[in-house]
Structure formats: structure tokens, C-alpha cells
Design an enzyme around this catalytic site. Sequence first.
Site, PDB file in Angstrom:
ATOM      1  N   LEU A  52       6.232  18.814   1.325  1.00 40.62           N
ATOM      2  CA  LEU A  52       6.742  18.723   2.710  1.00 40.62           C
ATOM      3  C   LEU A  52       6.438  17.206   3.070  1.00 40.62           C
ATOM      4  CD1 LEU A  52       5.356  21.691   4.743  1.00 40.62           C
ATOM      5  CD2 LEU A  52       7.661  21.248   3.483  1.00 40.62           C
TER       6      LEU A  52
ATOM      7  N   ALA B 102       8.577  14.999   5.177  1.00 42.13           N
ATOM      8  CA  ALA B 102       9.629  14.340   5.942  1.00 42.13           C
ATOM      9  C   ALA B 102       8.986  14.111   7.268  1.00 42.13           C
ATOM     10  CB  ALA B 102      10.752  15.450   6.333  1.00 42.13           C
TER      11      ALA B 102
ATOM     12  N   ARG C 268       0.694   9.029  13.550  1.00 38.35           N
ATOM     13  CA  ARG C 268      -0.624   8.764  13.777  1.00 38.35           C
ATOM     14  C   ARG C 268      -1.300   7.516  12.745  1.00 38.35           C
ATOM     15  NH1 ARG C 268      -2.429  15.040  12.943  1.00 38.35           N
ATOM     16  NH2 ARG C 268      -0.476  14.909  11.812  1.00 38.35           N
TER      17      ARG C 268
ATOM     18  N   ASP D 167       0.614  14.632   1.837  1.00 36.96           N
ATOM     19  CA  ASP D 167      -0.289  13.665   2.390  1.00 36.96           C
ATOM     20  C   ASP D 167      -1.521  13.917   1.815  1.00 36.96           C
ATOM     21  OD1 ASP D 167      -0.856  15.945   4.163  1.00 36.96           O
ATOM     22  OD2 ASP D 167      -0.626  14.756   5.989  1.00 36.96           O
TER      23      ASP D 167
ATOM     24  N   GLY E 105      -5.824  22.742  11.203  1.00 36.60           N
ATOM     25  CA  GLY E 105      -5.616  23.957  11.756  1.00 36.60           C
ATOM     26  C   GLY E 105      -6.660  24.822  11.435  1.00 36.60           C
TER      27      GLY E 105
ATOM     28  N   ASN F 289      -3.683  11.510   7.527  1.00 37.89           N
ATOM     29  CA  ASN F 289      -3.104  11.370   8.795  1.00 37.89           C
ATOM     30  C   ASN F 289      -2.929  10.040   9.467  1.00 37.89           C
ATOM     31  OD1 ASN F 289      -2.103  13.941   8.866  1.00 37.89           O
ATOM     32  ND2 ASN F 289      -4.399  14.526   9.022  1.00 37.89           N
TER      33      ASN F 289
ATOM     34  N   ASN G  23       2.495 -21.126 -13.042  1.00 45.40           N
ATOM     35  CA  ASN G  23       3.373 -20.296 -13.772  1.00 45.40           C
ATOM     36  C   ASN G  23       4.756 -20.200 -12.885  1.00 45.40           C
ATOM     37  OD1 ASN G  23       2.166 -18.866 -11.908  1.00 45.40           O
ATOM     38  ND2 ASN G  23       2.450 -16.918 -12.819  1.00 45.40           N
ATOM     39  N   TYR G  24       5.010 -20.612 -11.587  1.00 45.82           N
ATOM     40  CA  TYR G  24       5.937 -20.305 -10.763  1.00 45.82           C
ATOM     41  C   TYR G  24       6.554 -21.582 -10.168  1.00 45.82           C
ATOM     42  CZ  TYR G  24       7.852 -18.018  -6.553  1.00 45.82           C
ATOM     43  OH  TYR G  24       8.826 -17.626  -5.568  1.00 45.82           O
TER      44      TYR G  24
END
Length: 429
Positions: free
Chosen positions: A9, A11, A16, A97, A132, A214, A339-340
Amino acid sequence: MSEIDVVILAAGKGSRMKDNFPKPLHEVAGLPILEWVCRAVRKIEPHKIIAVQSASEDFASYVDETVVQAQQLGSADALQAAFSKVDAEKILVINGDMPLVTGDVLADLVAKGEGFDAAVLTTSLKHPFGYGRIIPVGQRNVVEQIVEEKDATDDQRQIQLINSGIYLFRTEYIKRTISQVTANNAQKEFYLTDALPGARIVQADDWRDLLGVNDQKQLADANQVARKRINEQLMANGVSMIDPQSTYIDANVVVGAGTVIKPGTVIERDSVIGADNEIGPYAHLRENTVTGTDVHIGNFVETKNAEIGAHTHIGHLTYVGDARIGESVNIGAGTIFVNYDGKNKHITKVGDHAFIGSNTKLIAPVDIAREAITAAGSTITADVAEHAMGIARQRQTNKPEFWDRLPHEDFAQTYREKKRQENQAPDES
Ligand code: UD1
Ligand code: CA
């Protein structure tokens, strides 16, 4: 044993977290929470794994099948959305989660839930806030009711037996029962927990396995537990850690035996550290750092996409990116692998036994041959051949009698005296 489909689950809005980022993709020790969940459920060899997602996310790359829950009407509605894809005799349902869940605890639920229509994993928490609470039938291991925090009376909130959010159902049973669930509760949601009366209660040995994420605090807690587990596993395999609490190693990292990791070190992603290395203190080894045996990487060194050969030393204050470094190389303090170029990354090669002088800039793409040298302070843009020395810096000029042309500050006044003056004499102007 009968076949099991897993439904994750995932979705929910994750409101929070307060951060506008999909909760299942938040990382714990370098892996998305959803990947942790998938790794654990794969250990029970499910028939298939189905993720329930919202219309705005796509978790298809993690699982076998996905299904969209159009509106977030609660965990019972989410499971119902997945029913069209379920064809095994049993369903293992897990909240998306729970990064710390293990294959062992799930296998235990499957074993102990055998012969029951429904079973739920639980543990006792000293601080059960938010979960719960499970009310058992008398002294039996059977659920009478699960009450959500927001619906609980003060007395019920004292209960420490919590619902983990992991359930095993006989498919036929839950398909029949779930349609009786109503949204008659504080959150006006369809609670999956209302389908649990009569379920077998299965206790987990380690409460940490069942921690849910959460909010940001719980995400940090989960990271701490995951890292502790990773470090303990590495130490069991012969890695030394001076201070495990300040050693941050991602889940996919490999470290060879005999390696000593010093405080403040971070090793990320898919890095592979050889045996008998000395890493840190304060080293940051980013993705795809691969070292041979007996490599030394010292303080304030950052590496990324770097192959580093055996016996090589990179002692201090250095950035090594997109590098192929040979064996027994010495990289001096303050070396930068440049390097960039603003758009693309380029590779720097350094051959065996090469000596890179301190404060060298290696502007990639560039090749330093084996047994080549760069002079300290050089900005190297051209390849250096075997046994040659590359030197690329201004010659020094000295200006005599310059002292009096420089303005001087009086350092005799101490820092404390200065602070006292600042704090006692407010600016009146
Ligand atoms: C849920 C349980 C609670 C348990 C806790 C364990 C319910 C009603 N409560 O509470 O008893 O102690 O997990 O961590 O199930 N989700 C959807 N669609 C929805 C709503 C939720 O897919 O419409 C998903 C979420 O993404 C999440 C899971 O279901 O992965 C549980 O939802 P969440 O809001 O986190 O429930 P909790 O309040 O944690
Ligand atoms: Ca949750």
C-alpha cells in the site's frame, strides 16, 4: 505451501512528512523505502508483488504490477483497488512505509498465519503514539478490534500492543469481508484494520523491524537503525570502526576485511572498498568508488566514480571524480580532479607509481602515465609521459622592501576583549 501475492500500500499522501516528496521514495541508508520493502517481501518468494500507487506516482520499476488508487479513501480502499490483480490463494499486505522489515519476520507471519483467515504482525512499543492499538479477545492471540490513535479513548491509548500494518489474508476471506468496512470514524476513511477482528496475532521478536515512517523524525530514526545494522554486519565480517556512531555506510556498499574506518566517514551507493584499507577520518566516498587492497584515503577527501588501485595514498583535502588511478600512486594534498566542464564529465587517468604533487589541478580529460610526476601547484591540461614531470605554474618573483606598503592590524587585542567592547558599547549613531 500455498502461493502468496504481495500488495504494497503506497498511494497515501504522506502528508505528515510535510515535504512534497513521495514517501516511498525517501531514502534510508541510500535506498528508497519502497526498495527495502521489496527486498524483504522477495525473501518469502511471492507469486507476484503489486504496488498500489496514486495517480501522480509510478512505482512500476520496483514491482511486478501496479494499480492506481484514484482517491485516497483509506487503506481498505487501497487494498480493494489491487484485487483485480490478485490471483493467489493468499495475500500479504504491507504498508509501503516500513524500511526496516525483514524477510524473517514476514516468513514468521506466513508460518504462524497458516490455517487462519487473517493474521497481523504486532509488537509492544513503549511509545505507541500514532499507531493503531490491538485489543485482543481476552488473553487469546486473536484480535477483537484495532483502534486508530485518533479514534481511541484515553484508556485505549495506554495499550502498547500496536498494529504493524502487515497482514496475511486468505484472498477469498478478505475479498468478502472488506466490502463491509465503512468510513464511520474520525478520519472518514475506509480502514483496513476494520477487517481484522478475528485475526491471529503474531508477535515480532524485534520491535524495530516494524517501525513505520510517517514523519521526518521517524525517517531519521529508521536511518539510524538501518545504519547500525549495516555497521554491525560489516564489523562481523572483519571491518574495524573507530566510532560506528559517526560512520555512515549505505546498504549496497561492500567493504573488505581488515579495513579500518575512522570517524566522520560517509560511504555511499554502490561503492566497493577493498581489504586492509584505511579510510577517514572525515572521508566522503560517493557512488561507485572502487578501491583495491591497502588503499589509504585520508581526511577531507571526496571521491566519486573513481577506481583506485592497491597501495595508493590520497591523504588530504582532495577531490577525485571520474578517475582511473593505478597502483601505488601518491596523490598529494589539495589535488583536484577537474572533471566537469559545465556540461559533461571527463575522465582522468593516473598510471601505476605516478606521483601527483600537492595542489595539482588535473583538467580532464588528461592522462598521467605510469611513473610520471606532476610538480606541486601545477594546473595540468596536457598528458604527461612515462618518467616525465609535468610542471605548469608561474615562476616566483620576490619584491623586496614591501612590508611597509601593507596596512597592518594590531593583533595584540584579544578576541574576548573585542567581543566585550562590541557588546558593551552599542552604536549610538
Ligand atoms: C496504519 C494503520 C495503523 C497502523 C499503522 C502502522 C490503518 C487505518 N491504520 O496507520 O493501524 O498502526 O499503519 O504503521 O490502516 N494508503 C494508501 N491509500 C490510502 C491510505 C493509505 O495507499 O488511501 C497507504 C499509505 O501509503 C501507507 C499505508 O497505506 O503506506 C498506511 O497508511 P498511513 O496513512 O501511513 O496509515 P497510518 O496512520 O500509519
Ligand atoms: Ca504509516
